[in-house]
Design a protein around this motif. Structure first.
Motif, PDB file in Angstrom:
ATOM      1  N   UNK A  28      23.797 -50.914  12.735  1.00  0.00           N
ATOM      2  CA  UNK A  28      22.868 -49.907  13.175  1.00  0.00           C
ATOM      3  C   UNK A  28      21.458 -50.503  13.123  1.00  0.00           C
ATOM      4  N   UNK A  29      20.636 -50.152  14.115  1.00  0.00           N
ATOM      5  CA  UNK A  29      19.270 -50.648  14.166  1.00  0.00           C
ATOM      6  C   UNK A  29      18.380 -49.827  13.250  1.00  0.00           C
ATOM      7  N   UNK A  30      17.267 -50.430  12.864  1.00  0.00           N
ATOM      8  CA  UNK A  30      16.319 -49.720  12.003  1.00  0.00           C
ATOM      9  C   UNK A  30      15.684 -48.572  12.770  1.00  0.00           C
ATOM     10  N   UNK A  31      15.444 -47.485  12.084  1.00  0.00           N
ATOM     11  CA  UNK A  31      14.812 -46.329  12.690  1.00  0.00           C
ATOM     12  C   UNK A  31      13.312 -46.569  12.801  1.00  0.00           C
ATOM     13  N   UNK A  32      12.721 -46.317  13.972  1.00  0.00           N
ATOM     14  CA  UNK A  32      11.265 -46.423  14.080  1.00  0.00           C
ATOM     15  C   UNK A  32      10.594 -45.463  13.088  1.00  0.00           C
ATOM     16  N   UNK A  33       9.416 -45.832  12.621  1.00  0.00           N
ATOM     17  CA  UNK A  33       8.727 -45.031  11.620  1.00  0.00           C
ATOM     18  C   UNK A  33       8.402 -43.625  12.132  1.00  0.00           C
ATOM     19  N   UNK A  34       8.084 -43.476  13.401  1.00  0.00           N
ATOM     20  CA  UNK A  34       7.715 -42.171  13.950  1.00  0.00           C
ATOM     21  C   UNK A  34       8.545 -41.866  15.190  1.00  0.00           C
ATOM     22  N   UNK A  35       9.572 -41.073  15.025  1.00  0.00           N
ATOM     23  CA  UNK A  35      10.351 -40.698  16.203  1.00  0.00           C
ATOM     24  C   UNK A  35       9.518 -39.816  17.128  1.00  0.00           C
ATOM     25  N   UNK A  36       9.793 -39.890  18.396  1.00  0.00           N
ATOM     26  CA  UNK A  36       9.167 -38.981  19.344  1.00  0.00           C
ATOM     27  C   UNK A  36       9.912 -37.651  19.283  1.00  0.00           C
ATOM     28  N   UNK A  37       9.286 -36.575  19.800  1.00  0.00           N
ATOM     29  CA  UNK A  37       9.906 -35.253  19.756  1.00  0.00           C
ATOM     30  C   UNK A  37       9.742 -34.549  21.091  1.00  0.00           C
ATOM     31  N   UNK A  38      10.760 -33.783  21.443  1.00  0.00           N
ATOM     32  CA  UNK A  38      10.656 -32.922  22.618  1.00  0.00           C
ATOM     33  C   UNK A  38      11.345 -31.603  22.337  1.00  0.00           C
ATOM     34  N   UNK A  39      10.988 -30.604  23.141  1.00  0.00           N
ATOM     35  CA  UNK A  39      11.563 -29.274  23.009  1.00  0.00           C
ATOM     36  C   UNK A  39      12.017 -28.808  24.383  1.00  0.00           C
ATOM     37  N   UNK A  40      13.159 -28.136  24.421  1.00  0.00           N
ATOM     38  CA  UNK A  40      13.723 -27.656  25.686  1.00  0.00           C
ATOM     39  C   UNK A  40      14.273 -26.253  25.482  1.00  0.00           C
ATOM     40  N   UNK A  41      14.591 -25.611  26.602  1.00  0.00           N
ATOM     41  CA  UNK A  41      15.151 -24.269  26.543  1.00  0.00           C
ATOM     42  C   UNK A  41      16.367 -24.177  27.449  1.00  0.00           C
ATOM     43  N   UNK A  42      17.370 -23.475  26.980  1.00  0.00           N
ATOM     44  CA  UNK A  42      18.546 -23.159  27.782  1.00  0.00           C
ATOM     45  C   UNK A  42      18.235 -21.837  28.485  1.00  0.00           C
ATOM     46  N   UNK A  43      18.028 -21.915  29.799  1.00  0.00           N
ATOM     47  CA  UNK A  43      17.736 -20.741  30.624  1.00  0.00           C
ATOM     48  C   UNK A  43      18.945 -20.421  31.484  1.00  0.00           C
ATOM     49  N   UNK A  44      19.167 -19.124  31.707  1.00  0.00           N
ATOM     50  CA  UNK A  44      20.317 -18.700  32.500  1.00  0.00           C
ATOM     51  C   UNK A  44      19.882 -17.748  33.599  1.00  0.00           C
ATOM     52  N   UNK A  45      20.717 -17.653  34.632  1.00  0.00           N
ATOM     53  CA  UNK A  45      20.512 -16.628  35.647  1.00  0.00           C
ATOM     54  C   UNK A  45      21.411 -15.441  35.314  1.00  0.00           C
ATOM     55  N   UNK A  46      21.394 -14.410  36.124  1.00  0.00           N
ATOM     56  CA  UNK A  46      22.173 -13.214  35.863  1.00  0.00           C
ATOM     57  C   UNK A  46      23.672 -13.416  35.923  1.00  0.00           C
ATOM     58  N   UNK A  47      24.114 -14.549  36.480  1.00  0.00           N
ATOM     59  CA  UNK A  47      25.539 -14.867  36.571  1.00  0.00           C
ATOM     60  C   UNK A  47      26.001 -15.793  35.454  1.00  0.00           C
ATOM     61  N   UNK A  48      25.106 -16.095  34.498  1.00  0.00           N
ATOM     62  CA  UNK A  48      25.477 -16.947  33.372  1.00  0.00           C
ATOM     63  C   UNK A  48      25.423 -18.434  33.658  1.00  0.00           C
TER      64      UNK A  48
END
Length: 149
Positions: free
Chosen positions: A1-21
């Motif tokens: 396994x490779x070394x973990x970088x000191x500061x990981x990057x971060x992102x945020x997402x959303x699960x969006x749906x329509x009326x049919x799922x």
């Protein structure tokens, strides 16, 4: 396994749906594959604030962000990233009709049933995040995932 970088990057997402799922997925212009709508967490904002901001910037959609579905730490060669995926709820027909892509970021979007999203469409490192987010959405639990590739 490779070394973990000191500061990981971060992102945020959303699960969006329509009326049919069906689920909203987006096609970034700067990389292969499809993603959930979202993006980087800026300094001074929480992951849920980032998800809401990204929906507005990339899609022109104002949407409340619901509960956390999954937090995922994904480490691959020389890179580490933390993903926060939230329940974005159901978009009204009016919201769907008002979607406007941020052309500098996205080239396409679509609503698809989970089974219609092919294995090659979600990048391999993100596939477990996607699958567990859907499972958490269905089951009501929040999941933590740690992947080292």
């Amino acid at each position: 396994m490779t070394a973990t970088p000191a500061r990981p990057t971060m992102s945020a997402a959303a699960v969006l749906r329509d009326g049919d799922g069906r689920f909203l997925i987006v096609k970034p212009g700067y990389k292969d594959g499809w993603n959930l709508p979202g993006g980087g967490v800026d300094e001074g904002e929480t992951p849920s604030q980032a998800a809401r901001r990204e929906l507005q910037e990339e899609l022109g959609v104002e949407q409340e962000i619901g509960r956390l579905l999954i937090s995922a730490f994904v480490q691959s060669t020389g890179r580490a990233h933390i993903y926060w995926v939230f329940d974005g709820g159901v978009l009204s027909e009016e919201q769907q009709a008002g979607i406007r892509l941020q052309e500098s970021e996205l080239t396409a979007y679509r609503f698809s049933a989970a089974e219609d999203i092919g294995p090659d469409e979600i990048p391999p490192a993100l596939r477990p995040v996607w699958e567990l987010a859907l499972k958490a959405l269905e089951g009501g639990d929040t999941t933590n995932l740690e992947v080292a590739m």
